[in-house]
Design a protein around this motif. Structure first.
Motif, mmCIF file in Angstrom:
data_model
loop_
_atom_site.group_PDB
_atom_site.id
_atom_site.type_symbol
_atom_site.label_atom_id
_atom_site.label_comp_id
_atom_site.label_asym_id
_atom_site.label_seq_id
_atom_site.Cartn_x
_atom_site.Cartn_y
_atom_site.Cartn_z
ATOM 1 N N SER A 1 -5.055 0.585 7.082
ATOM 2 C CA SER A 1 -4.411 -0.253 6.072
ATOM 3 C C SER A 1 -3.543 -1.386 6.756
ATOM 4 C CB SER A 1 -3.794 0.526 4.854
ATOM 5 O OG SER A 1 -4.740 1.361 4.020
ATOM 6 N N VAL B 1 0.901 -1.238 0.184
ATOM 7 C CA VAL B 1 0.067 0.123 -0.069
ATOM 8 C C VAL B 1 0.994 1.328 0.164
ATOM 9 C CG1 VAL B 1 -2.019 -1.236 1.173
ATOM 10 C CG2 VAL B 1 -0.407 -0.017 2.581
ATOM 11 N N LYS C 1 -5.446 2.283 -2.595
ATOM 12 C CA LYS C 1 -5.394 1.105 -1.747
ATOM 13 C C LYS C 1 -6.414 0.982 -0.819
ATOM 14 C CE LYS C 1 -2.560 -1.454 -4.293
ATOM 15 N NZ LYS C 1 -3.008 -2.967 -5.175
#
Length: 466
Positions: free
Chosen positions: A243, A133, A147
């Motif tokens: 993330s 990411v 992402k």
């Protein structure tokens, strides 16, 4: 009533349920320490200090973190301007920060610095690169916003609508203009740290994510800051943190609204910025707190000479009421243990009102109203020819209960009169007995010039400092 908190992400008031019963983990973004804090910085610092105080008063064990950004483009420029180093500039203004915040009655928190957490930041960035990411380009490392499908959920914008601020620069090295920097390669002569991508320093957003993770964990209860931080800072924090962890960064996001100066937005172009340091040479810290809390935190606040004067007047009214109660208490019968039933009922209702309003998304204006209601009840009770010690102590305890949360009352310091002032007061008393009103007034004016205010009450003469 359960505590309800307005969550920026859901845009609704939600019942506050901490991750761990009885404990609250709370993070508020602190200043970039390249200058003295301005009045805009003071609003979140004061408000979230009150949030922390009320949570503690409600029985929670609060772990509260406010960071310092002590390396940044602004610090580098400042160091160059004054012929100093970045660490020296940071140290100077961190010291000034504590001088100002202590004056404003803001309690210390855990205060991590970016430069003390470089290892954790580098490891965080590396983990994002490993997950795909984030990517390195020309010695910089960027986050791929594409992402993170929820990018924009804090500021309630989508990628096409977002306006990129000064710290989300559009550069040729990015895969997409929306991508933001996690690690910046050092320019010649700049302060730097070693990393897998070369010498450099952290980007702004990654700092808070790494420090939240280190000091409070993967998910925290409350993350706060000013409305100006919703985008890009908090948006980017959420993207990079979630993330990495796959979990919510914070369950409740809180943002205070903007502060205006004389009905205009504070800005460099208008040259209308006011530092806390300068303001405190002209007014009391309590008046600043009073003003900051007299408007609900989610509403814009206007700072002006008139609004400060109103705050000063409000503080004086409350201080006078408390001084009158304390003065009357000196002459109350020591064995008067009974509390006046009517007064007790009124105080109980005021306490309930105070808690109800604070439970409703920290409604500090109404909390201040509760204090004025208490002052009104106290003043009415003091009109009674006979009062009880227990009743007066009840009133003082309730003032203390509310002020332990909002912190707007001046500290009552015992100041001894010197011999000259005592002689003048005795002379004035004698002049009044002799009905020499001109001399009595003359002495009053003389004492006033020395900062001593005299008040004739049914219970005798009392004095106080300006």
């Amino acid at each position: 009533m359960s505590l309800k908190v307005y969550n920026t992400i859901s845009r609704t008031k939600e019942v506050f349920v901490p991750l761990t019963p009885g404990k609250v983990n709370m993070y508020v973004c602190g200043p970039t320490v390249y200058d003295y804090i301005h009045i805009g910085n003071a609003r979140p610092l004061i408000f979230f200090d009150v949030v922390r105080r009320y949570l503690q008063a409600s029985g929670y064990d609060v772990k509260y973190v406010v960071n310092f950004t002590d390396v940044d483009d602004k610090l580098i420029r400042k160091a160059e301007q004054i012929g100093s180093t970045v660490p020296e500039v940071a140290e100077r203004f961190i010291e000034a920060f504590f001088d100002n915040t202590h004056s404003l009655g803001i309690k210390d928190a855990i205060h991590p610095r970016v430069t003390e957490n470089i290892g954790e930041i580098v490891a965080f960035v590396q983990s994002l690169v490993d997950k795909g990411v984030a990517y390195e380009s020309g010695g910089d490392v960027y986050f791929r916003t594409s992402k993170f499908p929820e990018y924009g959920k804090v500021s309630h914008q989508n990628l096409d609508e977002l306006q990129f601020g000064i710290r989300v620069e559009v550069g040729d090295l990015k895969e997409n203009p929306q991508d933001f920097v996690l690690w910046k390669s050092a320019k010649p002569g700049e302060i730097f740290w070693a990393s897998p991508w070369g010498n450099g320093r952290p980007g702004w957003h990654i700092e808070c994510s790494a420090m939240v993770h280190k000091y409070l964990g993967e998910t925290i209860d409350i993350h706060g800051g000013g409305q100006d931080l919703q985008f890009p800072h908090h948006e980017c924090e959420v993207a990079q943190t979630e993330s990495l962890t796959g979990k919510p960064m914070a369950n409740y996001w809180m943002h205070n609204a903007y502060l205006n100066i004389n009905n205009e937005k504070m800005s460099k172009s208008l040259a209308n910025g006011l530092t806390v340091k300068d303001i405190l040479t002209k007014t009391s810290p309590q008046a600043v707190r009073f003003l900051m809390l007299s408007t609900h935190y989610r509403n814009p606040l206007n700072f002006s000479d008139d609004s400060i004067k109103q705050a000063e007047s409000g503080i004086e009214r409350l201080a006078n009421s408390i001084a009158n109660v304390k003065h009357r208490l000196q002459n109350a019968a020591a064995d008067s243990a009974e509390v006046d039933a009517e007064l007790a009922k009124a105080v109980e209702a005021i306490d309930a009102y105070f808690r109800q309003k604070m439970d409703d998304d920290f409604n500090t204006p109404d909390a201040i109203t509760a204090m004025f209601e208490l002052a009104g009840e106290a003043n009415r009770y003091l009109q009674h020819p006979s009062v009880t010690k227990a009743s007066l102590e009840l009133v003082l305890r309730q003032f203390e209960t509310i002020d332990d949360v909002i912190g707007i009352l001046p500290k009552q310091e015992e100041v001894l009169l010197d011999e000259e002032v005592e002689r003048l007061i005795a002379e004035r008393n004698e002049a009044r007995k002799q009905k020499n009103w001109a001399r009595a007034d003359e002495i009053r004016n003389l004492l006033t010039a020395q900062g001593i205010l005299l008040e004739d009450t049914p219970q005798g003469l009392r004095w106080r400092r300006k």
